[in-house]
Design a protein around this motif. Structure first.
Motif, short mmCIF file in Angstrom:
data_model
loop_
_atom_site.label_atom_id
_atom_site.label_comp_id
_atom_site.label_asym_id
_atom_site.label_seq_id
_atom_site.Cartn_x
_atom_site.Cartn_y
_atom_site.Cartn_z
N GLY A 68 0.83 -1.21 0.00
CA GLY A 68 0.00 0.00 0.00
C GLY A 68 0.86 1.25 0.00
O GLY A 68 2.10 1.18 -0.06
N GLY A 69 0.18 2.39 0.09
CA GLY A 69 0.88 3.67 0.07
C GLY A 69 1.75 3.87 1.31
O GLY A 69 2.84 4.44 1.23
N THR A 70 1.27 3.38 2.45
CA THR A 70 2.02 3.56 3.70
C THR A 70 3.38 2.86 3.61
O THR A 70 4.42 3.46 3.88
CB THR A 70 1.20 3.02 4.89
N ASN A 73 5.64 4.66 1.15
CA ASN A 73 6.24 5.89 1.70
C ASN A 73 7.32 5.58 2.73
O ASN A 73 8.39 6.20 2.73
CB ASN A 73 5.15 6.76 2.33
N HIS A 98 1.47 13.22 4.66
CA HIS A 98 0.72 12.12 5.27
C HIS A 98 1.59 11.50 6.38
O HIS A 98 2.82 11.48 6.27
CB HIS A 98 0.45 11.07 4.17
N ASN A 149 -3.82 15.21 0.98
CA ASN A 149 -5.01 14.36 1.19
C ASN A 149 -6.09 15.02 2.03
O ASN A 149 -7.24 14.59 2.00
CB ASN A 149 -4.59 13.04 1.85
N ASP A 176 4.98 11.74 -2.73
CA ASP A 176 3.84 10.88 -2.39
C ASP A 176 2.69 11.28 -3.32
O ASP A 176 2.11 12.36 -3.19
CB ASP A 176 3.50 11.13 -0.91
N VAL A 178 -0.10 9.42 -3.79
CA VAL A 178 -1.25 8.55 -3.51
C VAL A 178 -2.57 9.22 -3.93
O VAL A 178 -3.44 8.57 -4.50
CB VAL A 178 -1.26 8.12 -2.02
N GLN A 179 -2.70 10.52 -3.66
CA GLN A 179 -3.96 11.19 -4.02
C GLN A 179 -3.94 11.75 -5.45
O GLN A 179 -4.96 12.22 -5.94
CB GLN A 179 -4.27 12.32 -3.03
N HIS A 199 -6.21 1.51 -3.54
CA HIS A 199 -7.60 1.67 -3.09
C HIS A 199 -8.14 3.09 -3.24
O HIS A 199 -9.30 3.35 -2.97
CB HIS A 199 -7.77 1.15 -1.65
N LYS A 200 -7.28 4.01 -3.72
CA LYS A 200 -7.77 5.37 -4.01
C LYS A 200 -8.21 5.48 -5.47
O LYS A 200 -8.70 6.51 -5.89
CB LYS A 200 -6.69 6.41 -3.74
C1 LIG Z 1 -1.40 11.19 0.67
C2 LIG Z 1 -1.46 9.80 1.19
N1 LIG Z 1 -0.33 9.11 1.32
C3 LIG Z 1 -0.33 7.84 1.78
C4 LIG Z 1 -1.48 7.20 2.12
C5 LIG Z 1 -1.45 5.78 2.63
O1 LIG Z 1 -1.90 4.89 1.65
P1 LIG Z 1 -2.46 3.44 2.07
O2 LIG Z 1 -3.81 3.65 2.67
O3 LIG Z 1 -2.50 2.68 0.78
O4 LIG Z 1 -1.49 2.87 3.03
C6 LIG Z 1 -2.70 7.90 2.01
C7 LIG Z 1 -3.97 7.26 2.44
O5 LIG Z 1 -4.87 7.91 2.88
C8 LIG Z 1 -2.69 9.22 1.52
O6 LIG Z 1 -3.81 9.92 1.39
#
Ligand SMILES: Cc1ncc(COP(=O)(O)O)c(C=O)c1O
Length: 378
Positions: A68-70, A73, A98, A149, A176, A178-179, A199-200
């Motif tokens: 995932g994004g977390t 990052n 984030h 975000n 990052d 993700v958004q 999932h976004k």
């Molecule tokens: C800007 C941003 N970075 C990272 C993430 C983390 O992504 P994930 O939910 O896939 O771990 C999010 C999730 O809300 C986000 O909005």
């Protein structure tokens, strides 16, 4: 139900869902298996890799899947700092990242790095001159998000990247996205490392991706297998990755139309600022991402309004879902305008939302906000 919480997560699209289901049924093989069944599963991974790469214009070999994004990052920040830490000790980020980036920088501080955190102006933009002043010969990493975000401010990543590289071409630049991924035009030309999440973009939870430019080093945080060229070991979540690939293909095809459409939805909701007094836009009302609108309704607690909207079947957020369980009193929105955070509500959109939904929300807000304001002690 009106679902305006798409920055937290999106509904999986029918296409991504069906694609994933057919894959679950037909090919459950381990992509590392040497038989043809495994080879077929590996081919699906490659297909998804190509689809993700196509969105940012990179080579498929530069894409690595994560959980995932977390994780992406964490790996980008800690992994790059670990790889380049001998060349310099200064790392730079912004105050609106984030938590998966912000907390990684806190960890770097504990490990003895000099962390510079840049502030933002009242619309949420970093100051490129301040960034340039901060970048020196000792700087090994800069991480600045593309679309925030919480309030949707879009940083000029192209300008930031060339500024950083102009000052110190060896400094690694991470963003990052993700958004921004599949929503805004992002290019691998403007970053060394990009993080993305599935999932976004109307795909499965629990999968993300990293773009790592050829030649850039990022040390892996996980050990124990050869998957993702050994960079991210562990049996791949093939089903979720397949859904990400399918969703990325669809989003790329429709990116311009979706952007225009959500822009109309946001504009319609923004009209509430003409209908009610003392409603403020957090972020950039005009040039912010069309996917996010963060509003503060003076004298109304964000949480109270959120529940009032919920009773009307409208789902929004008071901020990032990942921060909703932390004890932090101040919101990221307070970094733009102190005190606005407590009355902030974030509406975030997807191509599935309609202008009619925004109109109905405006009508509800016109009724609910004055009612709630009556309870404010004078
Ligand atoms: C800007 C941003 N970075 C990272 C993430 C983390 O992504 P994930 O939910 O896939 O771990 C999010 C999730 O809300 C986000 O909005």
């Amino acid at each position: 139900m009106i679902y305006f919480d798409n920055a937290s997560t999106t509904r999986m699209s029918d296409e991504a869902f069906e694609y994933m289901c057919s894959f679950i049924k037909e090919n459950y093989a381990n992509p590392s298996s040497l038989h043809s069944f495994g080879f077929e599963a590996e081919k699906e991974l490659d297909k998804a890799r190509k689809a993700v790469a196509a969105v940012i214009g990179s080579d498929a070999e530069e894409i690595y899947f994560t959980s995932g994004g977390t994780e992406a990052n964490n790996t980008a920040v800690l992994g790059a700092a670990s790889a380049y830490g001998r060349l310099g000790r200064r790392v730079i980020t912004s105050s609106i990242e984030h938590p998966s980036v912000a907390d990684s920088f806190k960890e770097l501080e504990k490990r003895g790095f000099e962390v510079i955190t840049l502030g933002v102006d009242e619309k949420g933009y970093i100051d490129t001159d301040e960034l340039l002043n901060a970048v020196n010969e000792d700087t090994i990493l800069v991480s600045i998000m593309c679309v925030n975000n919480e309030f949707g401010t879009v940083q000029d990543i192209e300008k930031i990247y060339s500024a950083v590289k102009g000052k110190n071409r060896n400094c690694i630049f991470h963003t990052d996205c993700v958004q921004a991924f599949c929503k805004h035009d992002i290019s691998c030309r403007n970053a060394d490392i990009i993080t993305m999440s599935a999932h976004k973009i109307n795909a499965s939870k629990g999968v993300g991706a990293m773009y790592i430019k050829k030649g850039v080093r990022v040390n892996n945080l996980h050990f124990g297998g050869g998957q993702e060229k050994g960079f991210r070991p562990g049996t791949e979540n093939t089903y979720a990755i397949a859904s990400m690939g399918r969703a990325a293909e669809l989003a790329l095809e429709n990116m311009a139309d979706n952007f225009k459409h959500v822009g109309e939805v946001r504009k319609t909701l923004l009209s509430i600022t003409d209908e009610l007094d003392n409603v403020y836009v957090n972020g950039d009302a005009e040039n912010g991402s069309p996917y996010i609108l963060n509003l503060s309704f003076e004298n109304v607690k964000g949480e109270v309004l959120l529940h009032a909207l919920e009773s009307e079947g409208i789902y929004a957020a008071t901020g990032a879902a990942c921060s909703s369980r932390t004890k932090e009193k101040k919101k990221i929105v307070d970094r733009l305008n102190d005190g606005r955070g407590k009355s902030a509500v974030r509406f975030s959109f997807s191509a599935e939302n309609t202008v009619e939904e925004a109109e109905r929300t405006v009508e509800c807000l016109k009724r609910l906000v004055p009612q709630l304001r009556r309870f404010v002690p004078r």
